[in-house]
Each structure stands twice: as C-alpha cells, then as structure tokens.
Design a protein around this motif. Sequence first.
Motif, short mmCIF file in Angstrom:
data_model
loop_
_atom_site.label_atom_id
_atom_site.label_comp_id
_atom_site.label_asym_id
_atom_site.label_seq_id
_atom_site.Cartn_x
_atom_site.Cartn_y
_atom_site.Cartn_z
N MET A 151 -6.35 12.55 2.25
CA MET A 151 -6.27 11.16 2.70
C MET A 151 -5.15 10.38 2.01
O MET A 151 -4.78 9.30 2.48
CB MET A 151 -7.61 10.46 2.43
CG MET A 151 -8.76 10.93 3.30
SD MET A 151 -8.53 10.44 5.01
CE MET A 151 -8.72 8.68 4.85
N LEU A 152 -4.61 10.90 0.93
CA LEU A 152 -3.58 10.18 0.18
C LEU A 152 -2.34 9.87 1.00
O LEU A 152 -1.84 8.73 0.98
CB LEU A 152 -3.22 10.95 -1.09
CG LEU A 152 -4.25 10.91 -2.22
CD1 LEU A 152 -3.85 11.84 -3.35
CD2 LEU A 152 -4.40 9.48 -2.75
N PRO A 153 -1.77 10.85 1.75
CA PRO A 153 -0.58 10.52 2.54
C PRO A 153 -0.84 9.44 3.59
O PRO A 153 0.03 8.60 3.85
CB PRO A 153 -0.23 11.87 3.20
CG PRO A 153 -0.84 12.90 2.31
CD PRO A 153 -2.11 12.28 1.81
N LEU A 154 -2.04 9.47 4.19
CA LEU A 154 -2.37 8.48 5.22
C LEU A 154 -2.47 7.08 4.64
O LEU A 154 -1.90 6.12 5.17
CB LEU A 154 -3.68 8.86 5.90
CG LEU A 154 -4.20 7.90 6.97
CD1 LEU A 154 -3.21 7.83 8.13
CD2 LEU A 154 -5.56 8.35 7.48
N THR A 155 -3.16 6.95 3.51
CA THR A 155 -3.34 5.62 2.91
C THR A 155 -2.06 5.10 2.27
O THR A 155 -1.88 3.88 2.13
CB THR A 155 -4.46 5.65 1.85
OG1 THR A 155 -4.17 6.68 0.89
CG2 THR A 155 -5.80 5.95 2.49
N SER A 156 -1.15 5.99 1.87
CA SER A 156 0.12 5.54 1.29
C SER A 156 0.97 4.80 2.30
O SER A 156 1.85 4.01 1.94
CB SER A 156 0.90 6.73 0.72
OG SER A 156 1.25 7.64 1.76
N ALA A 157 0.71 5.00 3.61
CA ALA A 157 1.47 4.32 4.65
C ALA A 157 1.22 2.81 4.65
O ALA A 157 2.04 2.03 5.13
CB ALA A 157 1.11 4.89 6.02
N VAL A 160 3.64 -0.48 3.25
CA VAL A 160 4.61 -1.35 3.95
C VAL A 160 4.06 -2.76 4.14
O VAL A 160 4.83 -3.70 4.41
CB VAL A 160 4.98 -0.74 5.32
CG1 VAL A 160 5.64 0.62 5.14
CG2 VAL A 160 3.76 -0.62 6.22
N LEU A 161 2.76 -2.95 3.99
CA LEU A 161 2.16 -4.27 4.16
C LEU A 161 2.40 -5.12 2.91
O LEU A 161 2.46 -4.60 1.80
CB LEU A 161 0.66 -4.13 4.42
CG LEU A 161 0.25 -3.35 5.68
CD1 LEU A 161 -1.26 -3.22 5.76
CD2 LEU A 161 0.79 -4.04 6.93
N ILE A 166 -4.86 -1.45 -1.42
CA ILE A 166 -6.19 -1.15 -1.93
C ILE A 166 -6.72 0.20 -1.42
O ILE A 166 -7.28 0.98 -2.22
CB ILE A 166 -7.17 -2.29 -1.59
CG1 ILE A 166 -6.72 -3.59 -2.28
CG2 ILE A 166 -8.59 -1.93 -2.02
CD1 ILE A 166 -7.57 -4.79 -1.94
N PRO A 167 -6.56 0.53 -0.13
CA PRO A 167 -7.05 1.83 0.35
C PRO A 167 -6.44 3.00 -0.43
O PRO A 167 -7.15 3.96 -0.78
CB PRO A 167 -6.64 1.86 1.82
CG PRO A 167 -6.56 0.42 2.21
CD PRO A 167 -6.05 -0.28 0.99
N PHE A 168 -5.14 2.94 -0.71
CA PHE A 168 -4.48 4.04 -1.43
C PHE A 168 -5.03 4.19 -2.84
O PHE A 168 -5.37 5.30 -3.28
CB PHE A 168 -2.98 3.81 -1.48
CG PHE A 168 -2.25 4.81 -2.35
CD1 PHE A 168 -1.99 6.09 -1.90
CD2 PHE A 168 -1.84 4.45 -3.63
CE1 PHE A 168 -1.34 7.02 -2.70
CE2 PHE A 168 -1.19 5.37 -4.45
CZ PHE A 168 -0.93 6.65 -3.97
N PHE A 169 -5.15 3.08 -3.56
CA PHE A 169 -5.63 3.15 -4.94
C PHE A 169 -7.09 3.57 -5.00
O PHE A 169 -7.50 4.25 -5.95
CB PHE A 169 -5.41 1.81 -5.65
CG PHE A 169 -3.99 1.53 -6.00
CD1 PHE A 169 -3.35 2.25 -7.01
CD2 PHE A 169 -3.25 0.59 -5.32
CE1 PHE A 169 -2.03 2.02 -7.33
CE2 PHE A 169 -1.91 0.34 -5.63
CZ PHE A 169 -1.31 1.06 -6.64
#
Length: 264
Positions: A151-157, A160-161, A166-169
């Motif tokens: 899930m890390l690559p998806l949440t790293s997107a 850009v906001l 928060i989702p990535f961390f």
Amino acid sequence: MRARLIVFPIRGRNWCFSRSIDQSVLDSQYSQTPSTFKQLWIKISSSEKATDSNAELLIDFVANKMNRAWTGLEKAPPGSFKNKIHGLGLRLLAGVRPSEIFLKSISKEVTNVEITYPSSLNARLVRRRLRHIAFRGTVIHKKYFYGSVSMLPLTSAFAVLPLPNIPFFWVLFRTYSHWRALKGSEKLLQLVSDTSESKTPNENSEKADHNSLGVQWVLQPSEELEKQLHCGDDDDGLSKDTISDICKTYDLNTIDVLKYRNSV
C-alpha cells in the motif's frame, strides 16, 4: 536481557498478555538509536555487522523520527491543526489489537522471559497460550506486513496534495508495527518452545537462581495476582478498578490492558 510477562484471564475466554514496563531499558534502547542522518551514516559505515542489522538500524531510525513527530503533535495547542491530527491518530491507534502491542514489546535483545500468572492456573496451559499467541502472530503479522508494504506506493501518491500525507504515514507506521510484531512473535516462539531450557515451580525451589545462564523461560505463579483477580471478578470480567490496580502492581500500560477486556 530479561522480560517479565504478566498473563491472566481478564474476561471470559479473553486473557491478557502484557510486558512489565522497564523505563531504564526503554531509555537505553532510545539512546542507542541515531538521532541524525550523520550519526546514522557513521554507525552504518563503521559497522561490521550483517546487512540485516543495518536494515534494522535504519528502521529504528525512521521509527525514532516518527515518535518525535508524534510527540510534537501531542504538545500542539488545543484546537490547532496539529492537535486535530493528533486526535485522529489516537482514534486510529485505538483500533490496534492489544496482542500486536504485546508482541512488539518482545525485542531482539530479550534473551529470557519470566512469566507471572495466577497460581490457580495450570502452568502448561499458560505456556501453551503463550505459544499460541506467538505462532498466530507469525502468520497474521507476516500477511499484514506484506499487505502494508504493497500500500505504500499507492498512498505516496497523495503527496501531491497541499496537506500532510496522513494516509502514507499511517500505512508506514502500520508497516513498521507489523514488522516489529512479526519479529516479536518469532522471538517469543523461540523463547517458549519445547526445545528451549526452562525452570518451572516443580523443578526447583523458590529460592532457585532465576538468572542462571541458559534458562530462557521461567514460570512464576503468583498468589498476589490470584487474590487481585478474585477481588475484582464479576459476571462481566474484571472491573476497571481491579485492572488499574493490577497494572500499578506489575507496571503495565492500563490502556493496553483494557483493550483485552473489550476485545472479541
């Protein structure tokens, strides 16, 4: 390093598994973790250890940074944006299973465990339950670890906001948490396995030296814990006041122990 584990029934078939808090050990582990990139690089470049040890050092460094950031959010003024993020984090952390918190506390430095349990319980049953939670942890947390990594690559997107990602961390924290719980499960399973050396109440006198070399687990029945359980036992399990008293006696985290009472 020795870890003291406290095991007792808390509500029906729910048992509590928790480790006594040793602040001196926590401070020692915290001081050994590099706090800057320069210190990290020096420690890795000068180390002659295997790549796995350097990887663990890097993970501990990232976790240290996350803990510092969390402390900063905790100290934010009430009503501020950082304070609201901290509140969201607390709600998310409330959903973390207590067994995961317990398994994370079994670090690689632990070489033996002292298992304290109510004297009315069968010693073999206590160790069997510990082996079960350790074995189950190796399966569950391995699965969730790989799931979190994916899930890390998806949440790293979301970077850009113009807002904190928060989702990535959160996913990064869950990845670290599952990895720690997995390693703790493997370590605990190794310590309480049938092939490891041990001491039980029937094998040695109460005055036996529990610090003898080679002993990996010690079963220690407690009359005091037994009395505390009977004082606060009712149809709905142990009362919050009783749990609080047990936590004070054995240096346990009350919030984590209460999770066992409310878990299904």
